[in-house]
Design a protein around this motif. Structure first.
Motif, PDB file in Angstrom:
ATOM      1  N   UNK A   1     -55.811  13.063  21.277  1.00 19.79           N
ATOM      2  CA  UNK A   1     -55.305  11.997  20.414  1.00 19.79           C
ATOM      3  C   UNK A   1     -56.303  10.848  20.333  1.00 19.79           C
ATOM      4  N   UNK A   2     -56.182  10.096  19.260  1.00 21.98           N
ATOM      5  CA  UNK A   2     -57.005   8.907  19.086  1.00 21.98           C
ATOM      6  C   UNK A   2     -56.151   7.703  18.745  1.00 21.98           C
ATOM      7  N   UNK A   3     -56.367   6.612  19.437  1.00 19.87           N
ATOM      8  CA  UNK A   3     -55.807   5.299  19.081  1.00 19.87           C
ATOM      9  C   UNK A   3     -57.009   4.520  18.611  1.00 19.87           C
ATOM     10  N   UNK A   4     -57.386   4.766  17.346  1.00 17.81           N
ATOM     11  CA  UNK A   4     -58.756   4.492  16.939  1.00 17.81           C
ATOM     12  C   UNK A   4     -58.805   4.169  15.459  1.00 17.81           C
ATOM     13  N   UNK A   5     -59.666   3.234  15.048  1.00 16.25           N
ATOM     14  CA  UNK A   5     -59.786   2.903  13.626  1.00 16.25           C
ATOM     15  C   UNK A   5     -60.666   3.906  12.892  1.00 16.25           C
ATOM     16  N   UNK A   6     -60.861   3.662  11.616  1.00 17.84           N
ATOM     17  CA  UNK A   6     -61.646   4.563  10.774  1.00 17.84           C
ATOM     18  C   UNK A   6     -63.137   4.267  10.962  1.00 17.84           C
ATOM     19  N   UNK A   7     -63.697   4.879  11.980  1.00 17.11           N
ATOM     20  CA  UNK A   7     -65.091   4.676  12.363  1.00 17.11           C
ATOM     21  C   UNK A   7     -65.724   6.044  12.617  1.00 17.11           C
ATOM     22  N   UNK A   8     -67.062   6.124  12.690  1.00 16.20           N
ATOM     23  CA  UNK A   8     -67.706   7.427  12.872  1.00 16.20           C
ATOM     24  C   UNK A   8     -67.228   8.185  14.103  1.00 16.20           C
ATOM     25  N   UNK A   9     -66.966   7.478  15.196  1.00 15.76           N
ATOM     26  CA  UNK A   9     -66.513   8.158  16.408  1.00 15.76           C
ATOM     27  C   UNK A   9     -65.186   8.883  16.198  1.00 15.76           C
ATOM     28  N   UNK A  10     -64.329   8.349  15.313  1.00 13.63           N
ATOM     29  CA  UNK A  10     -63.062   9.016  15.019  1.00 13.63           C
ATOM     30  C   UNK A  10     -63.300  10.342  14.306  1.00 13.63           C
ATOM     31  N   UNK A  11     -64.210  10.340  13.337  1.00  6.38           N
ATOM     32  CA  UNK A  11     -64.550  11.574  12.631  1.00  6.38           C
ATOM     33  C   UNK A  11     -65.122  12.598  13.604  1.00  6.38           C
ATOM     34  N   UNK A  12     -66.037  12.156  14.457  1.00  4.78           N
ATOM     35  CA  UNK A  12     -66.664  13.064  15.418  1.00  4.78           C
ATOM     36  C   UNK A  12     -65.650  13.622  16.407  1.00  4.78           C
ATOM     37  N   UNK A  13     -64.735  12.791  16.882  1.00  6.65           N
ATOM     38  CA  UNK A  13     -63.741  13.246  17.853  1.00  6.65           C
ATOM     39  C   UNK A  13     -62.806  14.275  17.228  1.00  6.65           C
TER      40      UNK A  13
END
Length: 667
Positions: free
Chosen positions: A153-165
């Motif tokens: 899961x991600x508690x994460x904004x729309x950033x490159x790391x989110x796409x990669x994860x």
């Protein structure tokens, strides 16, 4: 600002001539189909009809056209056509993320991900850089024991790391789920706790405009509510922030480089868990599959959107919206993906963080936004085409709520005359479109152009008969690859069946009122469970909003119907006014509202009561929370009526409910 009036149905862009189909990839694809089957499609509607009457041949054609790959062959396109329970590509083993990795590796030095963040500034990643991050995250996940079938899961904004994860988890066969950090801890736990994720990647906070928003307290509550989950702490708001006790620092988690891994998986392997908005109780955990996304999204991004390596596609979305998952599929085509994290109205609607400004600065050719955003820009008097160089944009796709005819006219007047405007309606449930657009169909103001290829949508009456020129239930009569596999935690499938197949056995009922027009276009007039029944005449709420949207002084409106024992009931219009409308100006505005509805709709549409309120709740994607607000007025608690932590405009909700109750008590 009052918009120029554009009548619904006005032709804004004609369909290309049949001889010009070869200028579009979708047209070339259909010409190839024609050559293979020995038939000719006189228009798009004929091609659509063939696609839904010949599902196996159509989806095989999509598979071949888009260059999709399976590690083991499939014995059929559809092994079982039952709904629910359709079996797609029996025997195939594939991986959604592997197809994106193939595209990234074809042009490793090309910039494929352009991020614009109010927290960290501008970041551009090449294909090679994204592949490297995927490999590092995978090594970290494997070290934490993540395997196929687990949840990340991600508690994460729309950033490159989110796409990669997301792609890293998918490559390993783990299901991904993300919620945006603007969501409160309770709302996040309502979703994530259902899945019991093995790993949670979470940020410390974010910047919204000029305001820094810490998420330290929320992370502590998430850790407490997910006792079996390992948190990976990604400093975002403060790059020097230290990981809290028990969390693993992202820099340590990704310290070891590794080649990305892509496990061959069955078609129905869970890929993503998306959540319903929580408007009628606990959010449903909707499980989507590797093969479903790969097939449905490939059709959309390659054919309907026509994306290729020459494109830069700007998608404005949070990580909790289905649009975010669809945006990542942009990378299947060779195109570059543009993402933004922050307040697009800061420091002003026409400021440097406007979505239009980002589209211009990144030289975007394809722009996906919310219908509510376009409406806000139109009513604010923005002239994007005169303010920024938007000449590269060839298509604007919008969703989240209906796009009014006036705003559609504004797009062509103030953004660009040659672009394709593509209002679209689909849903989290299918992570795709039921109704949308194509480069081969015309654009009419206030209407959606077509049914996507392979999507057997229709409008039915209560007896299951097709209807036109009046609202009917939106149904899908043939299986789609991206129909969800199941709901997480729904052991016997009863909640799934009752959600979609409880009204018309064997046909998907979506819950929208859909009107098919004499032009072959389509209009969503509202949710079928939010219908207004006045003396036996069904009225769609969207009809009210289209009429009232241009009225100066109105910031937002919502219409509710409160039934009584056999009578007409009470029709209540709730109005949120702009700051310029004071108490002295309100009576004149209320009179204007009644006049507009009486003259532009009918006397039957004039509300019994008009209530001025401080705020109206919407989902983050712009959908009005009509049913939950009605339930609250009738006495339900906010926490049971809807997920207030995931709503916009919930801060003044208690006062709003109180005002409506007070007026109804006097009516």
């Amino acid at each position: 600002m009052s918009l120029s009036r554009t009548p619904t149905g006005t032709l804004l862009r004609p369909a290309p001539a049949r001889s010009e189909w070869n200028q579009h990839r979708l047209g070339r694809f259909l010409e190839g189909v024609e050559a293979r089957i020995g038939e000719r499609f006189d228009d798009y509607e004929a091609a659509w009809r063939w696609s839904v009457e010949n599902l196996d041949e159509f989806w095989q054609s999509v598979w071949d056209e888009c260059g999709l790959v399976a590690h083991t062959p499939f014995s059929a396109i559809l092994g079982d056509r039952s709904m629910p329970g359709a079996e797609w590509l029996p025997g195939a083993r594939l991986n959604y993320a592997e197809h994106i990795a193939r595209s990234l590796a074809e042009r490793p030095d090309a910039v494929r991900l352009l991020s614009r963040s109010q927290t960290t500034g501008s970041t551009d990643w090449t294909g090679a850089r994204l592949l490297e991050e995927i490999g590092r995250i995978q090594r970290g996940l494997v070290a934490l024991g993540v395997r196929a079938g687990d949840r990340v899961a991600g508690y994460i904004p729309n950033i490159p790391e989110a796409v990669a994860a997301y792609l890293a988890a998918a490559g390993l066969g783990a299901a991904w789920c993300s919620v945006p950090p603007e969501m409160g801890a309770r709302s996040a736990l309502d979703r994530l706790a259902q899945l019991e994720p093995k790993v949670l990647i979470a940020v410390d906070g974010y910047r919204w405009g000029k305001r820094d928003v810490s998420r330290a307290d929320e992370l502590a509550r998430l850790a407490e509510g997910l006792p079996g989950t390992q948190t990976v702490f990604l400093p975002y708001l403060d790059p020097d922030a230290e990981a809290p006790a028990g969390a693993l620092a992202y820099r340590d988690f990704t310290a070891e480089a590794a080649e990305p891994e892509f496990v061959p998986l069955p078609f129905a392997q869970p890929l993503v868990v998306l959540f319903s908005s929580g408007t009628t109780g606990k959010p449903k955990a909707i499980v989507h599959t590797h093969g479903g996304f790969l097939l449905e999204h490939s059709k959309a991004v390659h054919l309907h959107f026509g994306l290729d390596a020459t494109d830069r596609a700007f998608w404005f979305s949070t990580t909790g919206w289905m649009v975010w998952n669809l945006s990542v599929s942009t990378l299947l085509t060779g195109a570059s993906l543009v993402i933004e994290d922050g307040d697009p109205n800061w420091p002003s609607p026409d400021g440097e963080w406007s979505q239009w400004a980002i589209a211009a600065e990144t030289e975007a050719t394809y722009f996906v936004t919310g219908s509510a955003y376009l409406a806000a820009c139109a009513h604010a008097g923005l002239r994007p085409g005169a303010t920024w160089d938007l000449s590269r944009i060839r298509e604007i796709q919008c969703s989240g709520s209906p796009l009014s005819a006036d705003v559609a006219g504004w797009v062509y007047a103030e953004v660009g005359q040659d672009l394709l405007l593509a209002p679209t309606s689909g849903g989290t449930d299918i992570c795709g479109a039921f109704i949308g657009a194509s480069p081969l169909t015309a654009v009419h103001a206030g209407e959606m152009a077509c049914r996507p290829l392979g999507v057997a949508v229709d409008s039915w009456d209560a007896d299951g008969r097709p209807v036109r020129e009046q609202p009917g239930e939106l149904v899908c009569t043939q299986p789609m690859p991206s129909m969800p596999a199941f709901f997480w935690g729904d052991a016997d499938g009863e909640r799934y069946r009752s959600s979609y197949f409880g009204v018309y056995p064997g046909a998907w009922r979506h819950g929208d009122w859909l009107v098919g027009t004499e032009r072959g276009t389509w209009v969503i007039t509202g949710r079928s469970d939010a219908t207004l029944n006045r003396g036996g005449v069904r009225l769609g709420t969207a009809e009210f909003y289209e009429a009232l949207d241009p009225v100066p002084g109105l910031a937002d409106t919502m219409v509710l119907h409160f039934e009584d024992d056999g009578g007409m009931g009470k029709l209540v219009l709730i109005a949120q006014t702009e700051a310029s409308v004071d108490d002295a100006a309100w009576p004149a505005l209320e009179a204007r509202i009644r006049t507009v509805l009486r003259t532009e709709l009918s006397p039957r549409h004039v509300p019994d009561v008009v209530v001025r309120v401080p705020a109206l709740p919407r989902t983050a994607t712009g959908k009005k929370l009509e049913i939950p607000l009605k339930r609250m007025v009738q006495g339900a608690e906010a926490g049971t009526a809807f997920d207030s932590g995931a709503a916009v405009g919930a801060a003044g909700l208690e006062e709003t409910v109180g005002r409506i109750q007070a007026v109804l008590a006097q009516a």
